[in-house]
Design a protein around this motif. Sequence first.
Motif, PDB file in Angstrom:
ATOM      1  N   LYS A 198      18.657  -8.836  -6.520  1.00 24.77           N
ATOM      2  CA  LYS A 198      19.769  -7.997  -6.137  1.00 24.77           C
ATOM      3  C   LYS A 198      20.233  -7.342  -7.412  1.00 24.77           C
ATOM      4  N   THR A 199      20.372  -7.986  -8.144  1.00 21.79           N
ATOM      5  CA  THR A 199      21.180  -7.318  -9.495  1.00 21.79           C
ATOM      6  C   THR A 199      20.066  -6.288  -9.967  1.00 21.79           C
ATOM      7  N   ALA A 200      18.905  -6.066 -10.018  1.00 20.86           N
ATOM      8  CA  ALA A 200      17.947  -5.021 -10.446  1.00 20.86           C
ATOM      9  C   ALA A 200      18.282  -3.995  -9.455  1.00 20.86           C
ATOM     10  N   SER A 201      18.578  -4.285  -8.056  1.00 18.08           N
ATOM     11  CA  SER A 201      18.676  -2.951  -7.327  1.00 18.08           C
ATOM     12  C   SER A 201      19.869  -2.348  -7.616  1.00 18.08           C
ATOM     13  N   VAL A 254       7.731  -5.638  -4.897  1.00 20.44           N
ATOM     14  CA  VAL A 254       7.448  -6.417  -3.447  1.00 20.44           C
ATOM     15  C   VAL A 254       7.722  -7.804  -3.414  1.00 20.44           C
ATOM     16  N   TYR A 255       8.616  -8.137  -2.724  1.00 21.50           N
ATOM     17  CA  TYR A 255       9.042  -9.522  -2.832  1.00 21.50           C
ATOM     18  C   TYR A 255       8.653 -10.011  -1.102  1.00 21.50           C
ATOM     19  N   ARG A 256       7.887 -10.870  -1.088  1.00 21.57           N
ATOM     20  CA  ARG A 256       7.886 -11.672   0.289  1.00 21.57           C
ATOM     21  C   ARG A 256       8.587 -13.046   0.361  1.00 21.57           C
ATOM     22  N   ASP A 281       0.804  -1.260  -0.210  1.00 18.86           N
ATOM     23  CA  ASP A 281       0.049  -0.057   0.045  1.00 18.86           C
ATOM     24  C   ASP A 281       0.824   1.216  -0.152  1.00 18.86           C
ATOM     25  N   GLN A 282       1.923   1.099   0.829  1.00 14.91           N
ATOM     26  CA  GLN A 282       2.910   2.383   0.876  1.00 14.91           C
ATOM     27  C   GLN A 282       3.557   2.595  -0.525  1.00 14.91           C
ATOM     28  N   ALA A 283       3.877   1.661  -1.206  1.00  9.50           N
ATOM     29  CA  ALA A 283       4.589   1.613  -2.528  1.00  9.50           C
ATOM     30  C   ALA A 283       3.552   2.169  -3.639  1.00  9.50           C
ATOM     31  N   ILE A 284       2.390   1.607  -3.606  1.00 11.38           N
ATOM     32  CA  ILE A 284       1.259   2.045  -4.365  1.00 11.38           C
ATOM     33  C   ILE A 284       1.367   3.940  -4.046  1.00 11.38           C
ATOM     34  N   LEU A 285       1.052   4.277  -2.890  1.00  9.79           N
ATOM     35  CA  LEU A 285       0.768   5.715  -2.529  1.00  9.79           C
ATOM     36  C   LEU A 285       1.928   6.498  -3.081  1.00  9.79           C
ATOM     37  N   GLY A 299      19.077   0.682  -9.415  1.00  6.43           N
ATOM     38  CA  GLY A 299      18.305   1.635  -8.815  1.00  6.43           C
ATOM     39  C   GLY A 299      18.315   1.633  -7.401  1.00  6.43           C
ATOM     40  N   SER A 300      17.665   1.365  -6.374  1.00  5.51           N
ATOM     41  CA  SER A 300      17.754   1.312  -4.905  1.00  5.51           C
ATOM     42  C   SER A 300      16.799   0.075  -4.430  1.00  5.51           C
ATOM     43  N   LEU A 301      17.311  -0.179  -3.412  1.00  2.00           N
ATOM     44  CA  LEU A 301      16.698  -1.464  -2.571  1.00  2.00           C
ATOM     45  C   LEU A 301      16.379  -0.921  -1.288  1.00  2.00           C
ATOM     46  N   LYS A 302      14.923  -1.070  -1.037  1.00  4.79           N
ATOM     47  CA  LYS A 302      14.390  -0.989   0.341  1.00  4.79           C
ATOM     48  C   LYS A 302      13.889  -2.137   0.757  1.00  4.79           C
ATOM     49  N   SER A 303      14.376  -2.720   2.065  1.00  4.06           N
ATOM     50  CA  SER A 303      13.856  -3.992   2.448  1.00  4.06           C
ATOM     51  C   SER A 303      12.892  -3.848   3.494  1.00  4.06           C
ATOM     52  N   HIS A 304      11.914  -4.592   3.522  1.00  3.45           N
ATOM     53  CA  HIS A 304      10.887  -4.542   4.625  1.00  3.45           C
ATOM     54  C   HIS A 304      10.748  -5.908   5.044  1.00  3.45           C
TER      55      HIS A 304
END
Length: 173
Positions: free
Chosen positions: A92-95, A81-83, A5-9, A98-103
């Motif tokens: 990891k390669t994609a990050s 969004v990876y669960r 939801d945060q990513a979509i907002l 750009g950037s990686l934010k892990s939750h």
Amino acid sequence: SFFLDQAILTARSLKGRAVIQLDGDGLDDSEFVRVCETQGYDEANRVVVLDNAQDLKGDKDLKAFIESKDPADMTTAIVVVYRGEKLPEIWKTASLKGSLKSHPKFKPWEGDKVKRVIQEEAERLGLRITKDAVDALVFFLGVDLHLIAGELRKLFWLVGKGGEVQRQHVASV
């Protein structure tokens, strides 16, 4: 989930960008790449939000797309969004482009970590929140951030922007 939801907002708040939501469950890697590469009719820049990225296989099409992506090319931003516990090499390669934010998903005994997220979300909403109120949210709702976010929105309407949320407010909602 809360972080989806945060990513979509966040994606919707970016001016001049169309938001495309995809679910990796049942999505083929090549279909995902096609969506990322295809320009819309209005030629607007896009944000592609991919939920359940763990369901993509990371096949040659996806690898080739990620490896060829120029970090300076901002026509398509991808939010994944990876669960899962361990991030696969493909993401990891994609990050690196750009950037990686892990939750990480919080365990029931990780209440202290959840309390920090509650404080951050309250601040984002323009609320001040007491320690007792934070403790009460975790006591009543556990580590379910989606439920907690909903309760914080209710508390926002109860005390107003800039208002202070106290334990009795949490008990009343």
